[in-house]
Design an enzyme around this catalytic site. Structure first.
Site, PDB file in Angstrom:
ATOM      1  N   LYS A   5     -48.805  16.878  -1.318  1.00 18.86           N
ATOM      2  CA  LYS A   5     -49.252  17.693  -2.445  1.00 18.86           C
ATOM      3  C   LYS A   5     -48.712  19.124  -2.412  1.00 18.86           C
ATOM      4  O   LYS A   5     -48.847  19.845  -3.392  1.00 18.86           O
ATOM      5  CB  LYS A   5     -50.780  17.688  -2.537  1.00 18.86           C
ATOM      6  CG  LYS A   5     -51.395  16.326  -2.729  1.00 18.86           C
ATOM      7  CD  LYS A   5     -50.696  15.423  -3.732  1.00 18.86           C
ATOM      8  CE  LYS A   5     -51.051  15.598  -5.160  1.00 18.86           C
ATOM      9  NZ  LYS A   5     -52.154  14.808  -5.660  1.00 18.86           N
ATOM     10  N   SER A  48     -54.642   6.921   3.489  1.00 17.54           N
ATOM     11  CA  SER A  48     -53.725   6.457   2.434  1.00 17.54           C
ATOM     12  C   SER A  48     -52.381   6.047   3.043  1.00 17.54           C
ATOM     13  O   SER A  48     -51.768   5.073   2.601  1.00 17.54           O
ATOM     14  CB  SER A  48     -53.544   7.510   1.341  1.00 17.54           C
ATOM     15  OG  SER A  48     -52.807   8.614   1.790  1.00 17.54           O
TER      16      SER A  48
HETATM   17  N1  PMP Z   1     -52.568  10.099  -0.445  1.00 16.23           N
HETATM   18  C1  PMP Z   1     -53.211  11.263  -0.341  1.00 16.23           C
HETATM   19  C2  PMP Z   1     -53.985  11.573   0.914  1.00 16.23           C
HETATM   20  C3  PMP Z   1     -53.184  12.161  -1.402  1.00 16.23           C
HETATM   21  O1  PMP Z   1     -53.854  13.337  -1.304  1.00 16.23           O
HETATM   22  C4  PMP Z   1     -52.448  11.811  -2.573  1.00 16.23           C
HETATM   23  C5  PMP Z   1     -52.428  12.740  -3.734  1.00 16.23           C
HETATM   24  N2  PMP Z   1     -53.680  12.830  -4.398  1.00 16.23           N
HETATM   25  C6  PMP Z   1     -51.809  10.580  -2.647  1.00 16.23           C
HETATM   26  C7  PMP Z   1     -51.883   9.764  -1.548  1.00 16.23           C
HETATM   27  C8  PMP Z   1     -51.098  10.097  -3.894  1.00 16.23           C
HETATM   28  O2  PMP Z   1     -50.049  10.860  -4.385  1.00 16.23           O
HETATM   29  P1  PMP Z   1     -49.764  11.031  -5.947  1.00 16.23           P
HETATM   30  O3  PMP Z   1     -50.821  11.991  -6.480  1.00 16.23           O
HETATM   31  O4  PMP Z   1     -48.396  11.604  -6.025  1.00 16.23           O
HETATM   32  O5  PMP Z   1     -49.902   9.716  -6.613  1.00 16.23           O
END
Ligand code: PMP
Length: 364
Positions: free
Chosen positions: A58, A300
């Protein structure tokens, strides 16, 4: 870059440049080979976004939102920035606003971990808490209310063009460069705002049409899998909570609506397959990546890796895969990711301590 001397010892040579700002260190994260966990018949790489200065993917979005708004005039010098965010976006924005001298206010439901609030405050942001019962909607409405009352700039991560654009210009370009001249059969990612998949998708569809883009979402919150469309307001924000949403343990993924930024990837058929993943599998793989590869990522990242492993098992021999790891596991010390990690000595550690005569801990 690490390399080896004539005697086999490891050496580094510096980056060959000095940096004018911490913001210039955002991006160019490494794609790292997974050596012990990956099946033998494939090459599996992870893109480690924890290498960004505030520790997550981010940071890219944060610098893009602020700099695009500076360029368009939407953000004036010294104007306060505000966003509703529970996590990495707030930390990234706090870092960027600190470096550029903008005040930042974050609205956040009081259900999120104390360490998140403290991290953002440490980076100079103000954190305004909202009641947990009002969920994401409460955070969002409070940010809009405060912005209207005070003339602040709202970052709008879920709707802004600055989101996918930075992934098109940086994340995707890095992937193209790092895999130039070699195979890349699969690119695996989850979604939060959808910025990563929409931005990388734009580029891979054109430049590497043979690369299959695999998108994933929580098994108990299959918003895309449900096929149910999102109702939106005139500015593309969600009008209602999506009926397929349920609370899930993969922080940063799948909010309770389909973001406008992600809608581009759906409408443009950017992904070839959608594979759901149960949160506990993500937690298990995050731990295995840490303990068997020394690669430290959050839930994630573990969840994306879980799906990459499933794809890898079935992939043709010689296939090359890349999985996005959005942040570091250190961000999850008080979350379910660390639930199984003891604070006190385990039986095995006590036995080790007692196996030699000195320095025993007093018995409890
Ligand atoms: N994993 C984490 C820990 C995140 O903070 C984010 C962003 N919210 C994502 C995955 C996904 O990324 P994106 O917002 O680009 O889809």
């Amino acid at each position: 870059m690490a390399s080896t001397n004539g005697d086999g010892s490891r050496t580094t040579g510096g980056r060959g440049k000095l940096y004018d700002s911490i913001l210039d260190t955002i991006g160019d994260t490494p794609c790292v080979r997974v050596n012990r966990l990956a099946p033998d018949h494939v090459d599996l790489y992870v893109k480690a976004e924890a290498f960004n200065p505030a520790g997550s993917v981010k940071d890219r979005l944060a610098v893009s939102i602020i700099e695009e708004a500076e360029k368009s005039g939407a953000l004036k010098p010294g104007q306060t920035v505000i966003e509703a965010t529970s996590g990495n976006t707030g930390i990234g924005l706090a870092m960027v606003c600190a470096a550029k001298g903008y005040p930042l206010v974050v609205t956040m439901a009081d259900s999120f971990s104390i360490e998140r609030r403290r991290l953002m405050r440490f980076l100079g942001a103000k954190v305004v808490l909202t009641p947990r019962a009002e969920k994401g909607f409460g955070m969002y409405q409070k940010a809009e209310e405060l912005a209207k009352a005070n003339g602040w700039f709202v970052a709008h991560q879920f709707e802004t063009d600055a989101n996918a654009k930075i992934h098109e210009n940086t994340t995707a370009r890095e992937v193209l460069a790092d895999f130039d001249g070699g195979r890349l059969d699969y690119f695996v990612s989850g979604y939060g705002t959808g910025g990563t998949v929409s931005g990388v998708g734009r580029v891979l569809m054109k430049e590497r049409p043979e690369t299959r883009i695999i998108l994933t979402e929580p098994a108990n919150a299959q918003l895309l899998g449900s096929g149910i469309e999102q109702e939106r307001t005139s500015v593309g924000a969600p009008a209602v909570s999506h009926p397929a949403f349920e609370p899930h343990p993969i922080q940063g993924w799948t909010p309770d609506f389909i973001p406008l930024v992600l809608q581009e990837a759906i409408d443009g058929d950017y992904y070839h397959d959608l594979i759901p993943v149960p949160g506990p599998e993500g937690i298990a793989w995050s731990m295995r990546l840490a303990q068997e590869e020394g690669i430290f990522t959050g839930v994630s990242g573990g969840s994306t890796f879980a799906v990459a492993m499933k794809v890898a098992e079935k992939a043709a021999p010689g296939s090359v895969l890349l999985a996005m790891l959005p942040d570091t596991g250190e961000r999850y010390l008080s979350s379910p990711l660390f639930e199984s990690i003891d604070e006190y000595m385990t039986e095995e550690e006590i036995a080790l301590s007692e196996s030699t005569p000195g320095f025993h801990m007093p018995k409890e």
